[in-house]
Design a protein around this motif. Structure first.
Motif, mmCIF file in Angstrom:
data_model
loop_
_atom_site.group_PDB
_atom_site.id
_atom_site.type_symbol
_atom_site.label_atom_id
_atom_site.label_comp_id
_atom_site.label_asym_id
_atom_site.label_seq_id
_atom_site.Cartn_x
_atom_site.Cartn_y
_atom_site.Cartn_z
ATOM 1 N N UNK A 1 0.844 -1.200 0.000
ATOM 2 C CA UNK A 1 0.000 0.000 0.000
ATOM 3 C C UNK A 1 0.882 1.254 0.000
ATOM 4 N N UNK A 2 1.954 1.229 0.789
ATOM 5 C CA UNK A 2 2.896 2.355 0.830
ATOM 6 C C UNK A 2 3.560 2.533 -0.537
ATOM 7 N N UNK A 3 3.967 1.434 -1.131
ATOM 8 C CA UNK A 3 4.622 1.480 -2.443
ATOM 9 C C UNK A 3 3.690 2.085 -3.485
ATOM 10 N N UNK A 4 2.419 1.699 -3.429
ATOM 11 C CA UNK A 4 1.431 2.239 -4.364
ATOM 12 C C UNK A 4 1.242 3.742 -4.150
ATOM 13 N N UNK A 5 1.258 4.167 -2.875
ATOM 14 C CA UNK A 5 1.121 5.596 -2.559
ATOM 15 C C UNK A 5 2.322 6.381 -3.088
ATOM 16 N N UNK A 6 3.514 5.806 -2.993
ATOM 17 C CA UNK A 6 4.714 6.438 -3.545
ATOM 18 C C UNK A 6 4.525 6.704 -5.033
ATOM 19 N N UNK A 7 4.035 5.681 -5.727
ATOM 20 C CA UNK A 7 3.860 5.791 -7.178
ATOM 21 C C UNK A 7 2.845 6.878 -7.525
ATOM 22 N N UNK A 8 1.719 6.881 -6.823
ATOM 23 C CA UNK A 8 0.671 7.866 -7.092
ATOM 24 C C UNK A 8 1.103 9.281 -6.714
ATOM 25 N N UNK A 9 1.980 9.386 -5.710
ATOM 26 C CA UNK A 9 2.448 10.701 -5.259
ATOM 27 C C UNK A 9 3.614 11.210 -6.099
ATOM 28 N N UNK A 10 4.091 10.395 -7.029
ATOM 29 C CA UNK A 10 5.194 10.805 -7.889
ATOM 30 C C UNK A 10 6.542 10.772 -7.199
#
Length: 218
Positions: free
Chosen positions: A10-19
Motif C-alpha cells: 500500500x505504501x509502495x502504491x502511494x509512492x507511485x501515485x504521489x510521484x
C-alpha cells in the motif's frame, strides 16, 4: 503473504501515485497503541534527497494512501512520522477466508526440502521423565508443521545403545536371582547398581556383553 507485506505494498502504491521516485521503505510495528498498529518513518529519510520538509512528504504520501483495504486510518505525527491503523473489517475478512480454506490460507513451499527431526532419544533402561515428553511433543509439532508446508520429513527418535543397558540389567537380575515382580522404580535402581558392577567386575561385564549379543541376534 504476511501482513507487513500487504501494508508495504500500500505504501509502495502511494509512492507511485504521489510521484515519489524511490523504493518504498518498510513499515514497523508501532511502539505504543496510541500511535496506531504500524508506523512509517520513511518521510524523514526522503527529506534530504527530495529537498522537502518531511511533514510535506508525509502529507503527500497520506493523501495517496488506499484506506479502503488493509488500512483504515493514517495520521502524521511529529516531524513526519506516519501512524497507521489496520482495518478491522479487512482483518475479519481475511480470517473468514482462512476459516473456509482447508489449509487456512497457507500454501505449500515452492521448493520443498528434506528435513530430519530428531525427538527425545530416551535411555530405554531408565525411567522417562517430563523432559523426554516435552522434547517429544516439540519434535512432533515441528514435524507436523514442516509436513504441512510440503517438506519431506523424516521422524527419528533415536533410542541409543539400548543393547548394553539391557544386557547389564539381565545379567544383574540373574546375579541377584530376582524372580518376583519388579517395578519400574526397582529397575531404575537395578540399572544404577548394574552399571557400577559393569565398571568394576570384568566377569560381570563379559556376561552382560554375552546377553547383548543374544538380544541383538534376536
Amino acid at each position: 503473504m504476511k501482513l507487513k507485506s500487504y501494508i508495504n505494498d500500500v505504501i509502495k502504491d502511494a509512492f507511485s501515485k504521489a510521484g515519489i521516485e524511490h523504493d518504498a521503505m518498510s513499515v514497523s510495528e508501532a511502539t505504543k497503541p496510541e500511535f496506531g498498529d504500524y508506523q512509517f518513518n520513511g518521510a524523514m529519510a526522503l527529506s534530504k534527497k527530495l529537498g522537502k520538509n518531511p511533514r510535506e512528504i508525509a502529507q503527500n504520501i497520506v493523501e495517496h494512501l488506499d484506506l479502503t483495504s488493509v488500512l483504515s486510518k493514517a495520521e502524521i505525527a511529529g516531524p513526519g512520522f506516519i501512524n497507521l491503523w489496520l482495518n478491522p473489517m479487512w482483518i475479519a475478512s481475511q480470517c473468514q477466508d482462512a476459516l473456509e480454506d482447508d489449509r487456512l490460507g497457507i500454501s505449500t513451499r515452492e521448493n520443498p526440502i528434506k528435513v530430519v527431526v530428531d525427538y527425545s532419544g530416551p535411555n530405554m533402561a531408565k525411567q522417562m521423565h517430563v523432559g523426554h515428553l516435552r522434547s517429544t511433543i516439540i519434535g512432533d509439532t515441528l514435524a507436523n508443521l514442516l509436513t504441512f508446508l510440503g517438506d519431506d520429513v523424516i521422524r527419528q527418535n533415536h533410542i541409543g545403545d539400548w543393547g548394553t543397558q539391557f544386557g547389564m540389567l539381565i545379567a544383574y537380575l540373574e546375579m541377584k536371582d530376582e524372580d518376583g515382580a519388579v517395578s519400574l522404580k526397582d529397575l531404575e535402581q537395578f540399572y544404577k547398581d548394574a552399571k557400577g558392577e559393569f565398571d568394576a567386575n570384568e566377569a560381570f561385564a563379559n556376561k552382560a556383553r554375552e546377553y547383548v549379543v543374544k538380544i541383538q541376534s534376536g
